[in-house]
Design an enzyme around this catalytic site. Structure first.
Site, mmCIF file in Angstrom:
data_model
loop_
_atom_site.group_PDB
_atom_site.id
_atom_site.type_symbol
_atom_site.label_atom_id
_atom_site.label_comp_id
_atom_site.label_asym_id
_atom_site.label_seq_id
_atom_site.Cartn_x
_atom_site.Cartn_y
_atom_site.Cartn_z
ATOM 1 N N GLY A 1 0.775 -1.241 0.000
ATOM 2 C CA GLY A 1 0.000 0.000 0.000
ATOM 3 C C GLY A 1 0.804 1.287 0.000
ATOM 4 N N HIS B 1 -38.263 4.961 -14.092
ATOM 5 C CA HIS B 1 -38.681 6.337 -13.826
ATOM 6 C C HIS B 1 -39.420 6.408 -12.500
ATOM 7 C CE1 HIS B 1 -40.207 10.363 -14.511
ATOM 8 N NE2 HIS B 1 -41.403 9.938 -14.136
HETATM 9 P P1 FAD Z 1 -3.391 -0.620 1.808
HETATM 10 O O1 FAD Z 1 -4.846 -0.530 1.986
HETATM 11 O O2 FAD Z 1 -2.563 0.564 2.184
HETATM 12 O O3 FAD Z 1 -2.931 -1.890 2.633
HETATM 13 C C1 FAD Z 1 -1.609 -2.234 2.796
HETATM 14 C C2 FAD Z 1 -1.460 -2.986 4.091
HETATM 15 O O4 FAD Z 1 -0.154 -3.571 4.126
HETATM 16 C C3 FAD Z 1 -1.546 -2.102 5.332
HETATM 17 O O5 FAD Z 1 -2.561 -2.566 6.193
HETATM 18 C C4 FAD Z 1 -0.175 -2.229 6.000
HETATM 19 O O6 FAD Z 1 -0.232 -2.279 7.422
HETATM 20 C C5 FAD Z 1 0.320 -3.545 5.451
HETATM 21 N N1 FAD Z 1 1.791 -3.673 5.390
HETATM 22 C C6 FAD Z 1 2.664 -2.793 4.838
HETATM 23 N N2 FAD Z 1 3.926 -3.294 4.894
HETATM 24 C C7 FAD Z 1 3.809 -4.510 5.493
HETATM 25 C C8 FAD Z 1 4.745 -5.513 5.808
HETATM 26 N N3 FAD Z 1 6.053 -5.397 5.507
HETATM 27 N N4 FAD Z 1 4.302 -6.627 6.430
HETATM 28 C C9 FAD Z 1 2.980 -6.772 6.744
HETATM 29 N N5 FAD Z 1 2.062 -5.871 6.435
HETATM 30 C C10 FAD Z 1 2.468 -4.745 5.818
HETATM 31 N N6 FAD Z 1 -10.115 4.553 -2.152
HETATM 32 C C11 FAD Z 1 -11.307 4.330 -2.742
HETATM 33 O O7 FAD Z 1 -11.366 3.585 -3.724
HETATM 34 N N7 FAD Z 1 -12.456 4.897 -2.254
HETATM 35 C C12 FAD Z 1 -12.431 5.731 -1.185
HETATM 36 O O8 FAD Z 1 -13.484 6.229 -0.786
HETATM 37 C C13 FAD Z 1 -11.195 6.002 -0.564
HETATM 38 N N8 FAD Z 1 -11.138 6.820 0.519
HETATM 39 C C14 FAD Z 1 -9.928 7.041 1.120
HETATM 40 C C15 FAD Z 1 -9.895 7.904 2.219
HETATM 41 C C16 FAD Z 1 -8.690 8.150 2.863
HETATM 42 C C17 FAD Z 1 -8.674 9.082 4.044
HETATM 43 C C18 FAD Z 1 -7.509 7.511 2.408
HETATM 44 C C19 FAD Z 1 -6.194 7.737 3.116
HETATM 45 C C20 FAD Z 1 -7.528 6.655 1.320
HETATM 46 C C21 FAD Z 1 -8.743 6.417 0.656
HETATM 47 N N9 FAD Z 1 -8.827 5.592 -0.456
HETATM 48 C C22 FAD Z 1 -10.024 5.376 -1.068
HETATM 49 C C23 FAD Z 1 -7.634 4.921 -1.021
HETATM 50 C C24 FAD Z 1 -7.578 3.444 -0.546
HETATM 51 O O9 FAD Z 1 -7.573 3.406 0.856
HETATM 52 C C25 FAD Z 1 -6.327 2.774 -1.099
HETATM 53 O O10 FAD Z 1 -6.280 2.945 -2.511
HETATM 54 C C26 FAD Z 1 -6.352 1.279 -0.794
HETATM 55 O O11 FAD Z 1 -6.412 1.053 0.598
HETATM 56 C C27 FAD Z 1 -5.104 0.592 -1.367
HETATM 57 O O12 FAD Z 1 -5.128 -0.761 -1.058
HETATM 58 P P2 FAD Z 1 -3.778 -1.611 -0.908
HETATM 59 O O13 FAD Z 1 -4.211 -2.986 -0.563
HETATM 60 O O14 FAD Z 1 -2.922 -1.408 -2.090
HETATM 61 O O15 FAD Z 1 -2.982 -0.955 0.303
#
Ligand code: FAD
Ligand code: NAD
Length: 470
Positions: A148, A449
């Protein structure tokens, strides 16, 4: 991958690092396809940024603050008198926390149901096919990185998550700030600025560029700025934050014109820094195996999500593309299917984006600016919600649907909506684009509608013939 294998404990077909929308969806799909799968997540709860500190808590607060605003300012117009409306911020935050807890626990349940091993540790890749998780060493045929992103810091500004906050702190303030300064007129700034504005804060949004929401269709962005200004938000465009002085009781924010010039000082109680997000790979051990990243720290991947090291794939916010939960999920499913021997495809031309302000803004495909730049001949079909009977009945007449279609083939190339429930209304256009539909296809489809979706039909009619109701 099929056939019978005898595996020792800690040996997997797939180890996913990161339990966000990319990682947890990938793990569940892989397990459903018969791969022995583990998912390592270090934050103590599944669901990643999205469920814990992103999409879900922000949407819970957007909904609660909208109800508060409606009770105070909008119900009277419907003949409903609610007397004095008071805010119990602690209760509002408790509700948000319960929503988050229920959702993250729900993913744990899905892991159990699908037999995904959940490892609550930091995952570090120590060699191809080997991941250290606490004092365990997991062996895997394939590794998927789904770690992420995190908030991009503003140089010289310290985030204490109390007075100078990232989105995480802004979702958990213990009092309504008198004056909130938001740095960055992007998605987070406008959504969380709306939350606190509705709850009573004066909100000033400082944006480096001369327009809000870069990348959005310019006509829609202008309309959104006009509507948010009417709601009380103040925009300081072409302006940068030079420094924040936190030594006194109130914060002093130094603003400078982006092009250079004299500074001016704003006093406020809270600053939200929301200038974008950057890929997160700390502690992941990329150097141990030599995985290539670009200059922004994003893991470089090919068309099949493969990194520069064989057997290691990467998905979601940590790789190129929009930082959106549903994009991460699509990639999670695709990589799981790929590892199971299938031939998946993610259509990056049909990924919707939604801003959950009131009204909502939703878009899919190309903007007018992008079509002009690419030299593609297009037609525009537009329809205002003011002419939609359902919008009239509910009093939500702000905004319009704008459909962009190829001038010679009539194929839908993009759609941009500002209006009530835009995030839901756009769904049919995403599906239409996925199936290569034309504006005539949409216009000839029967729409119930009275619905807001009829505005999509009318915009399609406007693109290929003439609208009926305008
Ligand atoms: P993440 O959700 O960031 O998950 C990655 C996970 O990996 C984390 O939990 C982290 O703890 C874990 N991690 C990292 N490194 C390690 C490691 N070495 N070992 C173990 N675990 C690890 N997107 C939308 O589509 N709609 C929305 O309404 C929206 N609202 C948002 C509002 C806010 C305030 C924010 C900040 C973001 C929002 N987003 C939204 C974006 C969305 O949250 C991200 O695009 C999405 O979470 C990405 O998913 P991901 O799985 O790539 O990463
Ligand atoms: P963003 O990229 O949407 O907006 C950042 C804004 O900050 C831009 O307008 C940019 O020009 C401005 N900016 C950059 N540096 C600046 C500076 N020094 N001073 C003033 N302004 C500056 O980023 P965000 O709002 O932080 O959101 C991050 C990501 O999270 C986005 O990519 C978005 O996709 C995702 N997100 C999505 C949703 C949603 O889908 N509803 C909600 C929240 C977040």
């Amino acid at each position: 991958m099929s056939g019978v294998r005898v595996m020792s404990e800690g040996t997997y077909d797939l180890v996913v690092i990161g339990g966000g929308p990319g990682g947890y969806v990938c793990a569940i799909k892989a397990a459903q396809l018969g791969l022995k799968t583990a998912c390592i997540e270090k934050r103590g709860a599944l669901g990643g940024t999205c469920l814990n500190v992103g999409c879900m808590p922000s949407k819970a607060l957007l909904h609660s603050s909208h109800l508060y605003h409606e009770a105070r300012h909008e119900m009277a117009a419907h003949g409903i008198s609610v007397g004095e409306v008071t805010l119990d911020l602690d209760a509002m935050m408790d509700n948000k926390d319960k929503v988050v807890e229920g959702l993250t626990k729900g993913i744990e349940g899905l892991f159990k149901k699908n037999k995904v091993d959940y490892v609550r540790e930091t995952g570090t890749i120590i060699a191809p096919g080997k991941v250290k998780a606490g004092d365990r060493e997991l062996t895997a045929r394939s590794i998927v990185i789904a770690t992420g992103s995190e908030s991009t810091p503003l140089p010289g500004v310290e985030i204490d998550e109390k007075r100078v906050v990232s989105s995480t702190g802004a979702l958990d303030l213990d009092a309504v700030p008198g004056h909130l300064v938001v740095v960055g007129a992007g998605v987070i700034g406008l959504e969380l600025g709306s939350v606190w504005g509705r709850l009573g804060s004066e909100v000033t949004v400082v944006e480096f560029l001369d327009h809000i929401t870069p990348g959005m269709d310019a006509e829609v962005a202008k309309n959104l700025q006009r509507i948010l200004t009417k709601q009380g938000m103040t925009f300081r465009l072409s302006t940068k934050v030079a420094a924040i002085d936190n030594s006194g009781e109130r914060l002093k924010v130094s603003l400078e014109p982006a092009a250079g010039g004299d500074a001016e000082t704003l006093e406020c109680d809270t600053v939200l820094v929301a200038i974008g997000r950057r890929p997160y790979t700390e502690g992941l051990g990329l150097d141990n195996v030599g995985i290539a990243t670009d200059r922004r720290g994003m893991i470089e991947v090919g068309d099949h999500f493969e990194t520069s090291v064989e057997g290691i794939h990467a998905i979601g916010d940590v790789v190129r593309g929009p930082m959106l939960a549903h994009k991460a999920e699509e990639e999670g499913v695709a990589v799981a299917e790929l590892l199971a021997g299938q031939k998946p495809h993610v259509n990056y031309d049909a990924i919707p984006g939604v801003i959950y302000t009131a009204p909502e803004v939703a878009s899919v495909g190309r903007t007018e600016e992008q079509l002009k730049e690419a030299g593609i001949e297009y037609r525009v079909g537009k329809f205002p919600f003011l002419a939609n009977s359902r919008a009239r009945a509910t009093g939500q007449t702000d905004g319009f649907v704008k459909l962009l279609v190829d001038a010679s083939t009539d194929r839908v190339l993009g759609c941009h909506i500002i209006g009530a429930d835009a995030g839901t209304v756009i769904g049919e256009v995403v599906l239409a684009m996925e199936y290569g539909a034309s504006s005539e296809d949409i216009a000839r489809t029967c729409h119930a509608h009275p619905t807001l979706e009829e505005s999509v039909k009318e915009a399609a009619l406007a693109a290929f013939a003439k609208p009926i109701h305008m």
